[in-house]
Design a protein around this motif. Structure first.
Motif, PDB file in Angstrom:
ATOM      1  N   ILE A   1      15.735  -9.196  -8.869  1.00  0.00           N
ATOM      2  CA  ILE A   1      14.844  -9.743  -7.844  1.00  0.00           C
ATOM      3  C   ILE A   1      15.567  -9.605  -6.508  1.00  0.00           C
ATOM      4  N   ILE A   2      14.908  -8.964  -5.542  1.00  0.00           N
ATOM      5  CA  ILE A   2      15.537  -8.682  -4.254  1.00  0.00           C
ATOM      6  C   ILE A   2      14.883  -9.518  -3.170  1.00  0.00           C
ATOM      7  N   THR A   3      15.698 -10.146  -2.347  1.00  0.00           N
ATOM      8  CA  THR A   3      15.188 -10.804  -1.145  1.00  0.00           C
ATOM      9  C   THR A   3      15.965 -10.278   0.049  1.00  0.00           C
ATOM     10  N   SER A   4      15.244  -9.905   1.093  1.00  0.00           N
ATOM     11  CA  SER A   4      15.864  -9.284   2.271  1.00  0.00           C
ATOM     12  C   SER A   4      15.921 -10.276   3.425  1.00  0.00           C
ATOM     13  N   ILE A   5      17.034 -10.237   4.144  1.00  0.00           N
ATOM     14  CA  ILE A   5      17.169 -11.071   5.343  1.00  0.00           C
ATOM     15  C   ILE A   5      17.552 -10.175   6.514  1.00  0.00           C
ATOM     16  N   THR A   6      17.323 -10.655   7.731  1.00  0.00           N
ATOM     17  CA  THR A   6      17.577  -9.824   8.916  1.00  0.00           C
ATOM     18  C   THR A   6      18.966 -10.040   9.495  1.00  0.00           C
ATOM     19  N   GLU A   7      19.528 -11.237   9.310  1.00  0.00           N
ATOM     20  CA  GLU A   7      20.872 -11.545   9.808  1.00  0.00           C
ATOM     21  C   GLU A   7      21.603 -12.386   8.776  1.00  0.00           C
ATOM     22  N   LEU A   8      22.934 -12.231   8.727  1.00  0.00           N
ATOM     23  CA  LEU A   8      23.725 -13.012   7.774  1.00  0.00           C
ATOM     24  C   LEU A   8      24.100 -14.363   8.382  1.00  0.00           C
ATOM     25  N   THR A   9      23.079 -15.132   8.745  1.00  0.00           N
ATOM     26  CA  THR A   9      23.314 -16.488   9.230  1.00  0.00           C
ATOM     27  C   THR A   9      23.295 -17.453   8.049  1.00  0.00           C
ATOM     28  N   ARG A  10      23.890 -18.612   8.267  1.00  0.00           N
ATOM     29  CA  ARG A  10      23.923 -19.619   7.193  1.00  0.00           C
ATOM     30  C   ARG A  10      22.505 -19.989   6.751  1.00  0.00           C
ATOM     31  N   ASP A  11      21.606 -20.160   7.721  1.00  0.00           N
ATOM     32  CA  ASP A  11      20.236 -20.560   7.392  1.00  0.00           C
ATOM     33  C   ASP A  11      19.526 -19.491   6.561  1.00  0.00           C
ATOM     34  N   GLN A  12      19.660 -18.218   6.975  1.00  0.00           N
ATOM     35  CA  GLN A  12      18.967 -17.155   6.239  1.00  0.00           C
ATOM     36  C   GLN A  12      19.566 -16.955   4.849  1.00  0.00           C
ATOM     37  N   ILE A  13      20.891 -17.012   4.751  1.00  0.00           N
ATOM     38  CA  ILE A  13      21.530 -16.883   3.432  1.00  0.00           C
ATOM     39  C   ILE A  13      21.085 -18.034   2.524  1.00  0.00           C
ATOM     40  N   SER A  14      21.069 -19.261   3.081  1.00  0.00           N
ATOM     41  CA  SER A  14      20.676 -20.438   2.308  1.00  0.00           C
ATOM     42  C   SER A  14      19.242 -20.315   1.804  1.00  0.00           C
ATOM     43  N   GLU A  15      18.347 -19.873   2.676  1.00  0.00           N
ATOM     44  CA  GLU A  15      16.940 -19.734   2.279  1.00  0.00           C
ATOM     45  C   GLU A  15      16.780 -18.677   1.189  1.00  0.00           C
TER      46      GLU A  15
ATOM     47  N   SER B   1      19.821  -8.879   0.295  1.00  0.00           N
ATOM     48  CA  SER B   1      20.093  -7.640   1.013  1.00  0.00           C
ATOM     49  C   SER B   1      19.936  -7.854   2.512  1.00  0.00           C
ATOM     50  N   CYS B   2      20.936  -7.414   3.254  1.00  0.00           N
ATOM     51  CA  CYS B   2      20.861  -7.459   4.716  1.00  0.00           C
ATOM     52  C   CYS B   2      21.087  -6.045   5.245  1.00  0.00           C
TER      53      CYS B   2
END
Length: 343
Positions: A99-113, A72-73
């Protein structure tokens, strides 16, 4: 001192129900070959013994966890948060955990993590809520062997997607204003690195241009009531006058209404205001806000169903499922020049 009660196991259920443990397993896995009479006996035995399946052991045997991952972004905003809620409800109805994981930006690094985290939880598939403009090639690279569905992605991409038609929704709300005689209409945009904001701006521009009207009076804000308040104050200082404001979400509309009130202007008597989203509070604005309702429940259901289809049949054709919006008429638009319409 009494011995602790030993938890029931599958053979206890089988013995009480008078069936084999394989039949109990079929009932637990919702296999269609079990008769209703047998199914009821097994379910009654499960309830009587308070039997709880060992999901970890089951997943080791079946290689299935009945778990869906969600990336979720933008989850602090109304739309994405409602999307997550709709997904959770639909997944539960379909017998899946989330299972939900939230990220702050849709960058490659954040999506990958985020994907790495979910795969460590052995999710069967992933739903990505992608409201920001993103390099979609990154998603293809990161999810080559995992069934996935995007929600809230831009129109026309060649990835499995479920989306709400933002352009059409913005055209509906703009048409509502134009049909009530307004020719000078300003637009309060969300942040334009959001695909929804771009879609709503595009819809506003298309509908204005269809009537030969100038769609250039646009100001960008940040989705918040405060942002709407500040942006509306800036609009009032510009030389171009307007009789109506189309706000790209309800929170910004709320801030704009306050700014107009502070400037001694009444809504809708002096300026008409409309929004987008139909948040629960919109009906209680002063005046009650005319807006666009998005069906987040259906969005979640289609997203989950589409993912489950891909889990069962990985070669399912890539498709985009588009959900239409609904106009909700209240009392925030004034009729001008004898237009024969009313809220």
């Amino acid at each position: 001192m009494s011995t602790p009660h030993k938890p029931a196991v599958i053979t206890d259920v089988a013995k009480l129900a008078g069936v084999s443990h394989q039949t109990v397993s079929r009932v637990l896995n919702k296999h269609p070959s079990v008769s209703e009479h047998t199914r009821k006996k097994v379910l009654d035995a499960i309830q009587q013994l308070d039997y709880r399946p060992n999901l970890t052991a089951r997943s080791l045997v079946t290689r299935k966890t009945s778990t869906i991952g969600v990336v979720s972004c933008g989850g602090t905003q109304y739309g994405p948060s409602q999307m997550v809620y709709g997904i959770e409800l639909a997944a539960r109805d379909a017998g899946y955990h989330v299972i939900i994981t939230s990220i702050t930006e849709l960058t490659r690094d954040q999506i990958s993590e985020a994907i790495h985290h979910l795969m460590n939880q052995q999710v069967e598939g992933i739903i990505l809520i992608t409201p920001l403009i993103v390099q979609l090639g990154d998603i293809k690279d990161l999810l080559p062997n995992v069934p996935y569905v995007l929600i809230d992605a831009p129109w026309g991409i060649d990835l499995p997607t479920v989306m709400i038609d933002q352009v059409s929704g913005a055209r509906k709300i703009t048409r509502h204003v134009l049909d009530r005689g307004h020719k000078q209409v300003a637009f309060l945009s969300g942040p334009l690195h959001w695909s929804d904001a771009r879609g709503r701006l595009e819809g506003f521009q298309q509908e204005m241009q269809q009537d030969g009207l100038d769609p250039s009076q646009v100001i960008e804000a940040d989705w918040s009531a405060e942002g709407g308040f500040v942006a509306a104050q800036k609009l009032l200082k510009q030389k171009d006058k307007f009789t109506a404001l189309v706000a790209a979400n309800d929170q910004m509309a709320l801030g704009a209404i306050r700014a107009f009130k502070d400037a001694g202007l009444k809504v809708p008597e002096d300026i008409s205001v409309v929004g987008f989203d139909d948040i629960p509070e919109a009906a209680y604005f002063d005046p009650p806000l005319t807006t666009i309702r998005q069906n987040f429940s259906l969005l979640g259901k289609r997203g989950v169903n589409h993912l489950i289809e891909r889990l069962h049949e990985p070669n399912t054709d890539i498709s985009q499922s588009v959900i239409q919006t609904q106009l909700v008429q209240r009392q925030s638009v004034k009729i001008l020049n004898g237009a024969q319409h009313s809220d």
